[in-house]
Structures are given as C-alpha cells and as structure tokens.
Design a protein around this motif. Structure first.
Motif, mmCIF file in Angstrom:
data_model
loop_
_atom_site.group_PDB
_atom_site.id
_atom_site.type_symbol
_atom_site.label_atom_id
_atom_site.label_comp_id
_atom_site.label_asym_id
_atom_site.label_seq_id
_atom_site.Cartn_x
_atom_site.Cartn_y
_atom_site.Cartn_z
ATOM 1 N N SER A 5 0.843 -1.192 0.000
ATOM 2 C CA SER A 5 0.000 0.000 0.000
ATOM 3 C C SER A 5 0.876 1.239 0.000
ATOM 4 O O SER A 5 2.046 1.199 0.416
ATOM 5 N N LYS A 6 0.322 2.332 -0.464
ATOM 6 C CA LYS A 6 1.048 3.592 -0.455
ATOM 7 C C LYS A 6 1.457 3.923 0.978
ATOM 8 O O LYS A 6 0.668 3.782 1.913
ATOM 9 N N GLY A 7 2.692 4.339 1.140
ATOM 10 C CA GLY A 7 3.208 4.663 2.476
ATOM 11 C C GLY A 7 3.945 3.522 3.141
ATOM 12 O O GLY A 7 4.601 3.725 4.176
ATOM 13 N N ASP A 8 3.846 2.292 2.554
ATOM 14 C CA ASP A 8 4.600 1.162 3.125
ATOM 15 C C ASP A 8 6.108 1.430 3.034
ATOM 16 O O ASP A 8 6.589 2.134 2.136
ATOM 17 N N LEU A 9 6.840 0.823 3.951
ATOM 18 C CA LEU A 9 8.281 0.968 3.999
ATOM 19 C C LEU A 9 8.950 -0.178 3.244
ATOM 20 O O LEU A 9 8.627 -1.355 3.486
ATOM 21 N N ALA A 10 9.841 0.171 2.321
ATOM 22 C CA ALA A 10 10.630 -0.840 1.615
ATOM 23 C C ALA A 10 11.963 -0.996 2.339
ATOM 24 O O ALA A 10 12.599 -0.008 2.717
ATOM 25 N N VAL A 11 12.382 -2.251 2.556
ATOM 26 C CA VAL A 11 13.589 -2.524 3.332
ATOM 27 C C VAL A 11 14.388 -3.658 2.688
ATOM 28 O O VAL A 11 13.883 -4.367 1.809
ATOM 29 N N ILE A 12 15.621 -3.805 3.142
ATOM 30 C CA ILE A 12 16.400 -5.007 2.849
ATOM 31 C C ILE A 12 16.586 -5.743 4.162
ATOM 32 O O ILE A 12 17.192 -5.221 5.105
ATOM 33 N N GLU A 13 16.023 -6.943 4.228
ATOM 34 C CA GLU A 13 16.118 -7.777 5.432
ATOM 35 C C GLU A 13 16.540 -9.179 5.025
ATOM 36 O O GLU A 13 15.978 -9.745 4.081
ATOM 37 N N ASN A 14 17.507 -9.738 5.713
ATOM 38 C CA ASN A 14 17.993 -11.095 5.402
ATOM 39 C C ASN A 14 18.344 -11.233 3.916
ATOM 40 O O ASN A 14 18.019 -12.242 3.280
ATOM 41 N N GLU A 15 18.944 -10.180 3.376
ATOM 42 C CA GLU A 15 19.411 -10.131 1.988
ATOM 43 C C GLU A 15 18.260 -10.065 0.989
ATOM 44 O O GLU A 15 18.466 -10.221 -0.228
ATOM 45 N N ASN A 16 17.051 -9.817 1.450
ATOM 46 C CA ASN A 16 15.886 -9.713 0.574
ATOM 47 C C ASN A 16 15.372 -8.279 0.540
ATOM 48 O O ASN A 16 15.220 -7.638 1.588
ATOM 49 N N LEU A 17 15.068 -7.777 -0.672
ATOM 50 C CA LEU A 17 14.432 -6.486 -0.835
ATOM 51 C C LEU A 17 12.931 -6.728 -0.782
ATOM 52 O O LEU A 17 12.377 -7.462 -1.623
ATOM 53 N N CYS A 18 12.234 -6.127 0.192
ATOM 54 C CA CYS A 18 10.825 -6.454 0.394
ATOM 55 C C CYS A 18 10.071 -5.300 1.055
ATOM 56 O O CYS A 18 10.658 -4.301 1.459
ATOM 57 N N ILE A 19 8.741 -5.484 1.152
ATOM 58 C CA ILE A 19 7.893 -4.575 1.928
ATOM 59 C C ILE A 19 7.985 -5.007 3.388
ATOM 60 O O ILE A 19 7.736 -6.178 3.714
ATOM 61 N N LYS A 20 8.333 -4.096 4.240
ATOM 62 C CA LYS A 20 8.559 -4.452 5.653
ATOM 63 C C LYS A 20 7.315 -5.045 6.301
ATOM 64 O O LYS A 20 7.394 -6.033 7.032
#
Length: 308
Positions: free
Chosen positions: A277-292
């Motif tokens: 959804s708009k406003g979600d945070l995108a992160v890199i966690e455990n070597e994965n680029l994903c929506i937090k």
C-alpha cells in the motif's frame, strides 16, 4: 630463478628453458639476503632453501609450470623477468637461423637492444650461467647437428638443476630449421620484436584497465546496502510500484552509474499488489528487498547503494 640456453646456427636454432618459479614472501631485506645466498650457489638443494627461508622468516612457494620459451612462426623467443613493487623488468632473446637479438624491457618500453649472428646465449643468474657454460663446453663437439645440440642442452639443464634449486629439472625445448638468408632472417627478427612488444604494450594497457575496474568494483561494492530501510511506497499501479528513496540512498546500474538519486522515485515490480500500500516501507532484510509490513518481495533492476 631461470635458465634459458639458445643456440643460433647456420642451419637453424635451438632454445631450452627451465620451468621453475619461486615466490618469496616476507620482509624485503630478509628476502634480498635469502635470494643472494641462493643465487651465489650457497644453497644447493630445495631442502636447504626451505630451511634457510625459515631462518630468515620468509615463506617461499615453488612451482614448475612456468613457460619461459615460445615460438612465433620461424622465430624462437625466451624471456627471463624480475619484478619490483613498481615495475617488471624483462630480458628477451629472439632467434632464428643465423641471427638473434636480445632486448631489455622496463614494463613494455625497450631499454637496450643487442644483435648478433651465430652464438650460444645463456640467460640466468651469474651462478647458473657459470654452471651452464661449463657444462656446455664439456659436452660440445666441433661438428654437431641441431638434434645433438638439443640433447646436450637437455643434459646441461638436468645437471644444473642438481646444483641449484633455482632451476627445475623439468624444461621445455624448441628446435627450428627455417631455410632463410641472413638479410631476411634479420628482418624477420626485427618485425617479430616490433609486433611482440606492441602486443605486450596492449596487454599491459588492458591489465591496467582491468586493475582500475577491479579497484572501482571493490570500492563501490563496499557501498552496497545489505540491510536497512530503502524508502517509502509512493504509488501502486498494476504490478509496478514507485518508491521514494531515502536520503543517503541512490540506485546505480551495473556500470556503477547513478540512475536514481536520493529522494527521487525508483520503479520496481511486485508479484502481489494486494500486499503493498502507499506509504509502506521498503527494506532489505535477510538479503531480501521487500515490503517491511508484509515481507512481499520486490524486483529491482538497479544496485542500491549509499550515496556520497
């Protein structure tokens, strides 16, 4: 750490070269002392060399796979080299029927050149040269063909290898029988040197380019983000989403060129838009680029790095 013997005669030429390569690792002064003992003949076996290296605090690596001689059409080529921290010095001999030229190079620049006709030329340190010349004189005959020369040179190589660990018992040999006049032979050697040195220069330029590229890759790799916040979702459209990059984060292509700057929108794709959804945070966690929030994976064509 080399022994190359070349015979240049009126019927052809013979070249033989050992295959030993020795790496010395440790303090410079200790390396120089050990090499001096080796090249003066004070160390005459591999066992003694390893023992002396240990006494000097030097690690050595011995291999017998070096190719020090080669051929180019009707010309044989032998090379010995020495490396410093700044440059590589090379000494080469180019020979064919009835003529030869020796050149010394610093990098790919010719420093000296010496030419001659029929001769026996020995490359090596003073000790191996002395041993080889003494052995050649012992077996030499007044009337001799190229095959006999080759057999003598092989015997010489084997005998020198018994006296010093700087020369390997393994060796390569090339015999050439080109029927060519002296004038044509000299021109052939001259052209071979020009082409050979030109190729060395091109190889060194390519090596420098690769080293610069490798250095840049190492430098840039340290900037790649492997964990943390990337940015926030600005829009969702079909399977495409736009993410506003955080300050201090930029997107680069495979050539390390900046494609998306900090605070600009980078386009990514996603499999299931219901998980973003708009406003979600995108992160890199455990070597994965994903929506937090949902752990939905994101697909990105760029490399995300820390900006300057």
């Amino acid at each position: 750490m080399s022994l190359i013997i070349t015979y240049i005669g009126s019927k052809g030429c013979v070249i033989v070269g050992d295959k030993r390569r020795i790496g010395f690792y440790g303090p410079e002064q200790a390396r120089e002392r050990l090499e001096e003992e080796l090249y003066s003949g004070k160390i005459n076996t591999s066992e003694k060399l390893f023992k002396k290296a240990d006494e000097h605090g030097i690690t050595i690596k011995i291999s017998d796979d070096a190719e020090k001689i080669r051929e180019r059409d009707d010309v044989v080529i032998g090379e010995v080299r020495s490396k410093t921290t700044l440059e590589t010095k090379r000494k080469r001999i180019y020979a064919t029927t009835g003529t030869y030229s020796m050149i010394e190079l610093l990098g790919s620049d010719v420093q000296t050149m010496k030419s001659g006709e029929s001769a026996i030329i020995v490359f090596g340190n003073k000790y191996t040269q002395k041993l080889a010349e003494k052995s050649v004189n012992k077996f030499w005959k007044s009337k001799i063909n190229l095959l006999e020369v080759g057999k003598i040179f092989e015997t010489v190589m084997e005998q020198v290898a018994l006296e010093t660990p700087s020369v390997s018992p393994e060796h390569d040999m090339i015999i050439k029988y080109p029927k060519i006049g002296l004038k044509s032979a000299k021109e052939l050697v001259r052209k071979t040197i020009i082409q050979d040195v030109k190729e060395l220069s091109m190889w060194r330029d390519k090596l420098r380019e690769n080293m610069v590229t490798t250095s840049k890759n190492i430098q840039m790799a340290s900037k790649i983000i492997i964990t943390g916040d990337i940015g926030t979702v600005d829009y969702v459209k079909d399977n495409e989403i736009g993410i506003i990059l955080n300050k201090g984060i930029e997107a680069l292509n495979k050539d390390w060129e900046v494609m998306v700057k900090p605070s600009e929108i980078i386009r990514m794709t996603i499999e299931d838009i219901s998980n973003v959804s708009k406003g979600d945070l995108a992160v890199i966690e455990n070597e994965n680029l994903c929506i937090k929030r949902t752990k939905e994976l994101l697909n990105c064509e760029f490399i995300l790095c820390k900006s300057e």
